[in-house]
Design a protein around this motif. Structure first.
Motif, PDB file in Angstrom:
ATOM      1  N   ALA A  39      29.338  43.651  37.190  1.00 24.27           N
ATOM      2  CA  ALA A  39      30.086  43.142  38.443  1.00 24.27           C
ATOM      3  C   ALA A  39      29.342  41.945  39.089  1.00 24.27           C
ATOM      4  O   ALA A  39      28.019  41.933  38.974  1.00 24.27           O
ATOM      5  CB  ALA A  39      30.066  44.465  39.202  1.00 24.27           C
ATOM      6  N   GLY A  40      30.225  41.222  39.767  1.00 18.75           N
ATOM      7  CA  GLY A  40      29.410  40.300  40.491  1.00 18.75           C
ATOM      8  C   GLY A  40      28.842  39.072  39.667  1.00 18.75           C
ATOM      9  O   GLY A  40      27.957  38.390  40.268  1.00 18.75           O
ATOM     10  N   MET A  41      29.525  39.195  38.664  1.00 19.51           N
ATOM     11  CA  MET A  41      29.047  38.059  37.504  1.00 19.51           C
ATOM     12  C   MET A  41      30.166  37.298  36.850  1.00 19.51           C
ATOM     13  O   MET A  41      30.882  37.952  36.417  1.00 19.51           O
ATOM     14  CB  MET A  41      27.874  38.768  36.590  1.00 19.51           C
ATOM     15  CG  MET A  41      27.297  37.631  35.608  1.00 19.51           C
ATOM     16  SD  MET A  41      26.364  36.410  36.233  1.00 19.51           S
ATOM     17  CE  MET A  41      24.988  37.186  37.332  1.00 19.51           C
ATOM     18  N   ALA A 115      34.787  41.843  40.138  1.00 17.23           N
ATOM     19  CA  ALA A 115      34.232  40.692  40.802  1.00 17.23           C
ATOM     20  C   ALA A 115      35.227  40.848  42.287  1.00 17.23           C
ATOM     21  O   ALA A 115      36.291  41.251  42.139  1.00 17.23           O
ATOM     22  CB  ALA A 115      34.362  39.402  40.496  1.00 17.23           C
ATOM     23  N   GLY A 116      34.658  40.210  43.663  1.00 16.81           N
ATOM     24  CA  GLY A 116      35.261  40.236  44.701  1.00 16.81           C
ATOM     25  C   GLY A 116      36.346  39.102  44.426  1.00 16.81           C
ATOM     26  O   GLY A 116      36.123  38.012  43.700  1.00 16.81           O
ATOM     27  N   ALA A 117      37.507  39.187  45.134  1.00 14.76           N
ATOM     28  CA  ALA A 117      38.504  38.117  45.238  1.00 14.76           C
ATOM     29  C   ALA A 117      37.989  36.689  45.565  1.00 14.76           C
ATOM     30  O   ALA A 117      38.541  35.649  45.064  1.00 14.76           O
ATOM     31  CB  ALA A 117      39.586  38.563  46.042  1.00 14.76           C
ATOM     32  N   GLU A 118      36.998  36.671  46.622  1.00 13.42           N
ATOM     33  CA  GLU A 118      36.558  35.577  46.798  1.00 13.42           C
ATOM     34  C   GLU A 118      35.066  34.974  46.413  1.00 13.42           C
ATOM     35  O   GLU A 118      34.231  34.286  46.824  1.00 13.42           O
ATOM     36  CB  GLU A 118      36.324  35.504  48.546  1.00 13.42           C
ATOM     37  CG  GLU A 118      37.922  35.917  49.081  1.00 13.42           C
ATOM     38  CD  GLU A 118      37.570  36.537  50.593  1.00 13.42           C
ATOM     39  OE1 GLU A 118      36.735  36.058  51.294  1.00 13.42           O
ATOM     40  OE2 GLU A 118      38.521  37.280  50.934  1.00 13.42           O
ATOM     41  N   ASP A 119      34.872  35.846  45.329  1.00  8.22           N
ATOM     42  CA  ASP A 119      33.389  35.505  44.763  1.00  8.22           C
ATOM     43  C   ASP A 119      33.423  34.667  43.526  1.00  8.22           C
ATOM     44  O   ASP A 119      33.888  34.722  42.612  1.00  8.22           O
ATOM     45  CB  ASP A 119      33.017  37.060  44.200  1.00  8.22           C
ATOM     46  CG  ASP A 119      31.589  37.070  43.703  1.00  8.22           C
ATOM     47  OD1 ASP A 119      30.851  35.896  43.710  1.00  8.22           O
ATOM     48  OD2 ASP A 119      30.820  37.991  43.219  1.00  8.22           O
ATOM     49  N   PRO A 141      38.366  43.698  46.912  1.00  9.49           N
ATOM     50  CA  PRO A 141      38.353  42.450  48.048  1.00  9.49           C
ATOM     51  C   PRO A 141      37.128  42.126  48.303  1.00  9.49           C
ATOM     52  O   PRO A 141      35.846  42.818  47.929  1.00  9.49           O
ATOM     53  CB  PRO A 141      38.683  43.472  49.337  1.00  9.49           C
ATOM     54  CG  PRO A 141      39.455  44.824  48.450  1.00  9.49           C
ATOM     55  CD  PRO A 141      38.756  44.881  47.151  1.00  9.49           C
ATOM     56  N   GLY A 142      36.857  41.072  48.838  1.00 12.94           N
ATOM     57  CA  GLY A 142      35.313  40.550  49.354  1.00 12.94           C
ATOM     58  C   GLY A 142      34.820  39.403  48.485  1.00 12.94           C
ATOM     59  O   GLY A 142      35.452  38.941  47.676  1.00 12.94           O
ATOM     60  N   SER A 146      29.889  40.876  50.106  1.00  9.78           N
ATOM     61  CA  SER A 146      30.617  42.038  50.815  1.00  9.78           C
ATOM     62  C   SER A 146      31.314  42.937  49.576  1.00  9.78           C
ATOM     63  O   SER A 146      31.511  44.153  49.879  1.00  9.78           O
ATOM     64  CB  SER A 146      31.779  41.436  51.873  1.00  9.78           C
ATOM     65  OG  SER A 146      32.566  40.848  51.071  1.00  9.78           O
ATOM     66  N   ALA A 147      31.509  42.342  48.478  1.00  7.27           N
ATOM     67  CA  ALA A 147      32.429  43.102  47.648  1.00  7.27           C
ATOM     68  C   ALA A 147      31.669  44.437  47.201  1.00  7.27           C
ATOM     69  O   ALA A 147      32.113  45.613  46.834  1.00  7.27           O
ATOM     70  CB  ALA A 147      32.828  42.210  46.312  1.00  7.27           C
ATOM     71  N   VAL A 148      30.253  44.352  47.300  1.00 10.84           N
ATOM     72  CA  VAL A 148      29.555  45.381  46.621  1.00 10.84           C
ATOM     73  C   VAL A 148      29.486  46.661  47.637  1.00 10.84           C
ATOM     74  O   VAL A 148      29.410  47.869  47.206  1.00 10.84           O
ATOM     75  CB  VAL A 148      28.209  44.955  46.231  1.00 10.84           C
ATOM     76  CG1 VAL A 148      27.250  44.630  47.648  1.00 10.84           C
ATOM     77  CG2 VAL A 148      27.296  45.838  45.587  1.00 10.84           C
TER      78      VAL A 148
END
Length: 163
Positions: A39-41, A115-119, A141-142, A146-148
């Protein structure tokens, strides 16, 4: 070694941002979880870690000097809310290891890429999904910070693990 020490024969592995990068490296180096959560990667964040290390080194060595609302200021604010220790985090940046696309393509466990939509901090996560042989991408979202915190992230992880 830790998995063996704990006697875990059946486990899932995952992480967010640096934790996601670490989970990928563990699998590349021989860990064999049932499922993997990254996530977030994005792919870029695994292939070229130097950019993110440089970004965070600038933040950690320039605390208090970032313009309000800038990425550095937002990262510093996040660091303060988590209680992160800048002196302890700086040496961690030197431990970032680039993976190769060939290594990533060799990850043969079911993988959830989140992942966040804006990440876009580590590149598009859909690029990572595209090179993993058994992956699916879920957008929540995020942005990276913020997505986390979004319940959709937790629901996506719980749904994947419940399958």
């Amino acid at each position: 070694a830790l998995v063996d020490h704990l006697g875990l024969g059946d486990y899932d592995l995952g992480g967010y941002s640096l934790g996601g990068r670490t989970a990928v490296r563990m699998v590349i180096l021989g860990a064999r979880p049932r499922r993997l959560i990254v996530a977030g990667m994005g792919l870029r964040g695994l292939l070229n870690t130097g950019g993110r290390a440089h970004h965070f080194r600038k933040i950690l060595t320039g605390l208090g000097s970032h313009s309000r609302g800038s990425p550095g200021w937002l990262a510093e604010a996040f660091l303060k809310t988590t209680g992160g220790d800048p002196e302890a985090l700086l040496p961690l940046l030197g431990s970032f290891v680039d993976s190769t696309e060939t290594e990533i393509r060799g990850i043969a466990v079911p993988t959830l890429v989140l992942a966040g939509a804006e990440d876009q901090d580590n590149g598009p996560a859909v690029d990572l999904e595209a090179v993993l042989p058994d992956a699916r991408f879920v957008e929540v979202p995020g942005n990276h910070m913020s997505a986390v915190t979004k319940p959709e992230l937790g629901r996506a992880i719980a749904g994947f693990l419940a399958e």
